[in-house]
Design a protein around this motif. Structure first.
Motif, PDB file in Angstrom:
ATOM      1  N   GLY A  41       5.268  -9.687  -3.891  1.00 56.85           N
ATOM      2  CA  GLY A  41       6.118  -9.257  -4.908  1.00 56.85           C
ATOM      3  C   GLY A  41       5.649 -10.021  -6.296  1.00 56.85           C
ATOM      4  O   GLY A  41       5.243 -11.030  -6.312  1.00 56.85           O
ATOM      5  N   ARG A  42       6.384  -9.410  -7.420  1.00 58.55           N
ATOM      6  CA  ARG A  42       6.415  -9.934  -8.658  1.00 58.55           C
ATOM      7  C   ARG A  42       7.640 -10.647  -9.012  1.00 58.55           C
ATOM      8  O   ARG A  42       8.549  -9.806  -8.658  1.00 58.55           O
ATOM      9  CB  ARG A  42       6.046  -8.982  -9.720  1.00 58.55           C
ATOM     10  CG  ARG A  42       6.879  -7.796  -9.909  1.00 58.55           C
ATOM     11  CD  ARG A  42       6.272  -6.882 -10.971  1.00 58.55           C
ATOM     12  NE  ARG A  42       5.011  -6.320 -10.530  1.00 58.55           N
ATOM     13  CZ  ARG A  42       3.866  -6.202 -11.162  1.00 58.55           C
ATOM     14  NH1 ARG A  42       3.613  -7.002 -12.237  1.00 58.55           N
ATOM     15  NH2 ARG A  42       2.840  -5.811 -10.812  1.00 58.55           N
ATOM     16  N   TYR A  43       7.870 -11.656  -9.463  1.00 51.99           N
ATOM     17  CA  TYR A  43       9.297 -11.967  -9.634  1.00 51.99           C
ATOM     18  C   TYR A  43       9.643 -11.732 -11.000  1.00 51.99           C
ATOM     19  O   TYR A  43      10.944 -12.083 -11.441  1.00 51.99           O
ATOM     20  CB  TYR A  43       9.046 -13.729  -9.768  1.00 51.99           C
ATOM     21  CG  TYR A  43       8.461 -14.413 -10.887  1.00 51.99           C
ATOM     22  CD1 TYR A  43       8.637 -14.412 -12.170  1.00 51.99           C
ATOM     23  CD2 TYR A  43       7.117 -15.353 -10.094  1.00 51.99           C
ATOM     24  CE1 TYR A  43       7.829 -15.278 -12.965  1.00 51.99           C
ATOM     25  CE2 TYR A  43       6.362 -16.014 -11.210  1.00 51.99           C
ATOM     26  CZ  TYR A  43       6.740 -15.675 -12.510  1.00 51.99           C
ATOM     27  OH  TYR A  43       5.924 -16.568 -13.397  1.00 51.99           O
ATOM     28  N   ASP A  44       9.019 -11.002 -12.037  1.00 54.33           N
ATOM     29  CA  ASP A  44       9.324 -10.244 -13.286  1.00 54.33           C
ATOM     30  C   ASP A  44       9.656  -8.866 -13.146  1.00 54.33           C
ATOM     31  O   ASP A  44       9.319  -8.375 -11.937  1.00 54.33           O
ATOM     32  CB  ASP A  44       8.338 -10.730 -14.256  1.00 54.33           C
ATOM     33  CG  ASP A  44       7.029 -10.274 -14.058  1.00 54.33           C
ATOM     34  OD1 ASP A  44       6.910  -9.787 -12.684  1.00 54.33           O
ATOM     35  OD2 ASP A  44       6.063 -10.550 -14.779  1.00 54.33           O
TER      36      ASP A  44
ATOM     37  N   HIS B 202       0.784  -1.282  -0.158  1.00 53.70           N
ATOM     38  CA  HIS B 202       0.112   0.089  -0.028  1.00 53.70           C
ATOM     39  C   HIS B 202       0.843   1.227  -0.047  1.00 53.70           C
ATOM     40  O   HIS B 202       0.204   2.429  -0.029  1.00 53.70           O
ATOM     41  CB  HIS B 202      -0.930  -0.020   1.167  1.00 53.70           C
ATOM     42  CG  HIS B 202      -1.721  -1.308   1.488  1.00 53.70           C
ATOM     43  ND1 HIS B 202      -2.874  -1.448   0.606  1.00 53.70           N
ATOM     44  CD2 HIS B 202      -1.671  -2.236   2.119  1.00 53.70           C
ATOM     45  CE1 HIS B 202      -3.400  -2.768   0.927  1.00 53.70           C
ATOM     46  NE2 HIS B 202      -2.796  -3.173   1.874  1.00 53.70           N
ATOM     47  N   VAL B 203       2.020   1.028   0.039  1.00 49.16           N
ATOM     48  CA  VAL B 203       3.031   2.127   0.163  1.00 49.16           C
ATOM     49  C   VAL B 203       3.060   3.141  -1.339  1.00 49.16           C
ATOM     50  O   VAL B 203       2.846   4.362  -0.942  1.00 49.16           O
ATOM     51  CB  VAL B 203       4.434   1.973   0.365  1.00 49.16           C
ATOM     52  CG1 VAL B 203       5.449   2.948   0.324  1.00 49.16           C
ATOM     53  CG2 VAL B 203       4.513   1.365   1.976  1.00 49.16           C
ATOM     54  N   GLY B 204       2.920   2.370  -2.455  1.00 53.22           N
ATOM     55  CA  GLY B 204       3.139   3.272  -3.629  1.00 53.22           C
ATOM     56  C   GLY B 204       4.564   3.215  -4.053  1.00 53.22           C
ATOM     57  O   GLY B 204       5.379   3.713  -3.333  1.00 53.22           O
ATOM     58  N   VAL B 205       4.941   2.986  -5.155  1.00 56.60           N
ATOM     59  CA  VAL B 205       6.393   3.047  -5.814  1.00 56.60           C
ATOM     60  C   VAL B 205       6.877   4.346  -5.564  1.00 56.60           C
ATOM     61  O   VAL B 205       8.223   4.640  -5.343  1.00 56.60           O
ATOM     62  CB  VAL B 205       6.271   2.610  -7.226  1.00 56.60           C
ATOM     63  CG1 VAL B 205       5.630   3.667  -8.137  1.00 56.60           C
ATOM     64  CG2 VAL B 205       7.699   2.311  -7.632  1.00 56.60           C
ATOM     65  N   GLY B 206       5.997   5.630  -5.532  1.00 52.93           N
ATOM     66  CA  GLY B 206       6.542   6.744  -5.547  1.00 52.93           C
ATOM     67  C   GLY B 206       7.009   7.132  -4.136  1.00 52.93           C
ATOM     68  O   GLY B 206       7.757   8.173  -3.914  1.00 52.93           O
ATOM     69  N   PHE B 207       6.745   6.383  -3.173  1.00 51.39           N
ATOM     70  CA  PHE B 207       7.184   6.824  -1.829  1.00 51.39           C
ATOM     71  C   PHE B 207       8.162   5.510  -1.054  1.00 51.39           C
ATOM     72  O   PHE B 207       8.417   5.632  -0.080  1.00 51.39           O
ATOM     73  CB  PHE B 207       5.847   6.677  -0.942  1.00 51.39           C
ATOM     74  CG  PHE B 207       4.850   7.800  -1.211  1.00 51.39           C
ATOM     75  CD1 PHE B 207       5.088   9.126  -0.749  1.00 51.39           C
ATOM     76  CD2 PHE B 207       4.056   7.752  -2.249  1.00 51.39           C
ATOM     77  CE1 PHE B 207       4.384  10.015  -0.617  1.00 51.39           C
ATOM     78  CE2 PHE B 207       3.201   8.856  -2.377  1.00 51.39           C
ATOM     79  CZ  PHE B 207       3.474  10.169  -1.827  1.00 51.39           C
TER      80      PHE B 207
ATOM     81  N   GLY C 120      -2.812   0.678  -4.453  1.00 50.24           N
ATOM     82  CA  GLY C 120      -1.928  -0.514  -4.012  1.00 50.24           C
ATOM     83  C   GLY C 120      -1.154  -0.733  -5.440  1.00 50.24           C
ATOM     84  O   GLY C 120      -1.199  -0.472  -6.646  1.00 50.24           O
ATOM     85  N   TYR C 121       0.089  -1.488  -4.820  1.00 52.48           N
ATOM     86  CA  TYR C 121       0.959  -1.858  -6.222  1.00 52.48           C
ATOM     87  C   TYR C 121       1.786  -2.969  -5.422  1.00 52.48           C
ATOM     88  O   TYR C 121       2.392  -2.825  -4.284  1.00 52.48           O
ATOM     89  CB  TYR C 121       1.946  -0.555  -6.581  1.00 52.48           C
ATOM     90  CG  TYR C 121       3.049  -1.014  -7.509  1.00 52.48           C
ATOM     91  CD1 TYR C 121       2.578  -1.326  -8.714  1.00 52.48           C
ATOM     92  CD2 TYR C 121       4.453  -1.132  -7.269  1.00 52.48           C
ATOM     93  CE1 TYR C 121       3.501  -1.885  -9.548  1.00 52.48           C
ATOM     94  CE2 TYR C 121       5.236  -1.322  -8.135  1.00 52.48           C
ATOM     95  CZ  TYR C 121       4.849  -1.834  -9.419  1.00 52.48           C
ATOM     96  OH  TYR C 121       5.974  -2.240 -10.371  1.00 52.48           O
ATOM     97  N   ILE C 122       2.028  -4.045  -6.498  1.00 53.79           N
ATOM     98  CA  ILE C 122       2.903  -5.003  -6.248  1.00 53.79           C
ATOM     99  C   ILE C 122       4.286  -5.016  -6.876  1.00 53.79           C
ATOM    100  O   ILE C 122       4.381  -4.905  -7.995  1.00 53.79           O
ATOM    101  CB  ILE C 122       2.280  -6.371  -6.678  1.00 53.79           C
ATOM    102  CG1 ILE C 122       0.921  -6.545  -6.110  1.00 53.79           C
ATOM    103  CG2 ILE C 122       3.165  -7.758  -6.235  1.00 53.79           C
ATOM    104  CD1 ILE C 122       0.551  -6.483  -4.902  1.00 53.79           C
ATOM    105  N   PRO C 123       5.347  -4.650  -5.804  1.00 54.25           N
ATOM    106  CA  PRO C 123       6.603  -4.372  -6.743  1.00 54.25           C
ATOM    107  C   PRO C 123       7.440  -5.530  -6.942  1.00 54.25           C
ATOM    108  O   PRO C 123       7.184  -6.417  -6.674  1.00 54.25           O
ATOM    109  CB  PRO C 123       7.350  -3.839  -5.322  1.00 54.25           C
ATOM    110  CG  PRO C 123       6.615  -4.647  -4.134  1.00 54.25           C
ATOM    111  CD  PRO C 123       5.515  -4.931  -4.411  1.00 54.25           C
ATOM    112  N   SER C 124       8.314  -5.299  -7.826  1.00 56.22           N
ATOM    113  CA  SER C 124       9.438  -6.263  -8.434  1.00 56.22           C
ATOM    114  C   SER C 124      10.459  -6.031  -7.163  1.00 56.22           C
ATOM    115  O   SER C 124      10.443  -5.305  -6.390  1.00 56.22           O
ATOM    116  CB  SER C 124       9.968  -5.936  -9.636  1.00 56.22           C
ATOM    117  OG  SER C 124      10.707  -4.672  -9.615  1.00 56.22           O
TER     118      SER C 124
END
Length: 433
Positions: free
Chosen positions: A281-284, A252-257, A301-305
């Motif tokens: 997370g994502r494996y790609d 829930h943080v967001g990639v910009g943060f 929301g965002y799922i990070p690599s």
């Protein structure tokens, strides 16, 4: 049948037994007729056209709104056939690439999770009725990936094992350590650390519902003096802390943060401190959150690599000390949640309505199939600020896990012992009657 949709399915479905009944009532079948037969009926040409142009958003949306129905199999079975066949299909179609590229460009705007916006996003999901979560979560209300030490473990056993696994990695080697739990949920992880490790826990959440229950549970457990659950953004939490743990919140943080998140954690963590981050997370390489999930379930929301997480952590000065990838554990967790939810679907409908039940079933089924056949895993990442903050071999984790297992087993026997006299008393009353 819509021509674009037919072309889409023609090129996608090679295996399985997949049927669509179009808006004119005509049946179309694809696959090699193996596995569970599934059949979808579109109730309008408008619904067919919507899915043809934007399947990642519109398929879930039209199912939720009753514009399409699953006539054979379940939503899970339908998504299983689609995802098993999908591979890199989405990235091989020009119009899908265009949609995903636009979403990727706009993702920092969508994920602009300032403290005010973050609280609004959390309320959207986590301030739903507590009775809803009681329908499908374990007794401790763990709403994150469980840890299945055995394939036949119950959900309760696997969630307890998750807390034990994380606690061992935190290396709380003395009492009275000050621990920060970022995104403490309903308090389960913090209470575990306070009870079993003698830690003084500060838990922060942005959910009013979660906060009230966490505080109530702490009082009932006699742990109010060891726990401090707060309605507070992590960015406003002051240190220092010996340990930091965050389970299922980083999504829930967001990639910009990311830089701000790790910089603040580094600032409030003591020099000999340890941090454990548990996140989907994502494996790609970096990508986009599923459109339906982002719009209806987890806004912002965002799922990070792993590369996105590591780059931000490195810039903060934190040192990565251990990485573990939990692969299908979340798929098994979601299977338990989905089956429990469906077994009590009528109760969920009484709380909300049919549209909500369809939305929630689609969310759980889509999430489970994504962990089984797409690109999702769970990262458990351990960080330190000094190279000598932890023992130089990983054996301490296993040893601590076994010690905690013994404590957990004793606690379970004690709870069972308290329940048995009550059951015997009830049986005696029933016999007398």
């Amino acid at each position: 049948m819509n021509r674009i949709l037919k072309y889409y399915v023609d090129t996608l479905i090679q295996t399985g037994d997949f049927t669509i009944i179009d808006a004119d009532g005509v049946r179309h079948n694809w696959g090699d007729h193996t596995g569970t037969p599934v059949a979808i009926r579109f109730n309008s040409r408008k619904a067919e056209r919507a899915v043809a142009l934007n399947p990642s958003l519109k398929f879930g949306e039209i199912f939720m709104n009753g514009e399409a129905d699953v006539l054979e199999g379940s939503v899970y079975d339908v998504l299983a056939v689609i995802f098993r066949n999908a591979g890199n299909y989405a990235t091989s179609r020009r119009w899908m690439r265009a949609i995903e590229k636009m979403r990727h460009v706009a993702r920092r705007i969508v994920q602009y999770n300032t403290p005010t916006r973050a609280r609004s996003n959390v309320k959207h999901h986590y301030d739903l009725s507590g009775a809803l979560y009681d329908l499908f979560l374990d007794e401790d209300r763990q709403y994150s990936c469980a840890y299945f030490e055995r394939p036949d473990a119950t959900l309760e056993e696997a969630q307890l094992a998750k807390k034990r696994h994380i606690a061992a990695k935190l290396h709380v080697d003395r009492e009275d350590m000050r621990v920060l739990d970022i995104g403490c949920g309903w308090g389960g992880m913090g209470l575990y650390l306070a009870r079993n490790l003698g830690a003084d826990v500060v838990g922060v959440t942005l959910s009013d519902e979660q906060l009230a229950i966490a505080r109530q549970r702490a009082a009932e457990a006699g742990l109010a003096e060891r726990t401090d659950f707060r309605l507070q953004d992590y960015r406003r939490t002051e240190g220092p802390f010996d340990r930091i743990v965050s389970v299922g919140m980083f999504e829930h943080v967001g990639v910009g943060f990311y830089d701000a998140f790790f910089a603040h954690c580094a600032e409030i963590l003591k020099e000999d401190g340890v941090m454990l981050l548990h996140t989907i997370g994502r494996y790609d390489p970096p990508g986009n959150t599923n459109s339906f999930i982002q719009k209806y379930i987890f806004p912002g929301g965002y799922i990070p690599s792993l590369s996105e997480v590591m780059a931000a952590a490195e810039r903060s000065g934190l040192i990565i000390s251990d990485v573990e990838i939990l692969r299908t554990h979340y798929a098994e967790t979601l299977k338990h949640w989905r089956e429990r939810f469906l077994s009590r679907r009528d109760e969920a409908k009484a709380l909300y309505d049919e549209r909500f039940c369809r939305m929630w079933e689609f969310y759980l089924a889509a999430s489970e199939t994504a962990f089984r056949w797409q690109n999702l895993v769970v990262f458990q990442l351990q960080f330190v600020k000094r190279l000598d903050a932890l023992p130089i071999v990983r054996g301490y984790m296993g040893a601590e896990e076994e010690r905690l297992r013994t404590l957990d087993q004793r606690a379970c026997r004690a709870v069972a012992g308290r329940k048995e006299p009550a059951a015997a008393e009830l049986a005696g009353r029933e016999a007398a009657e």
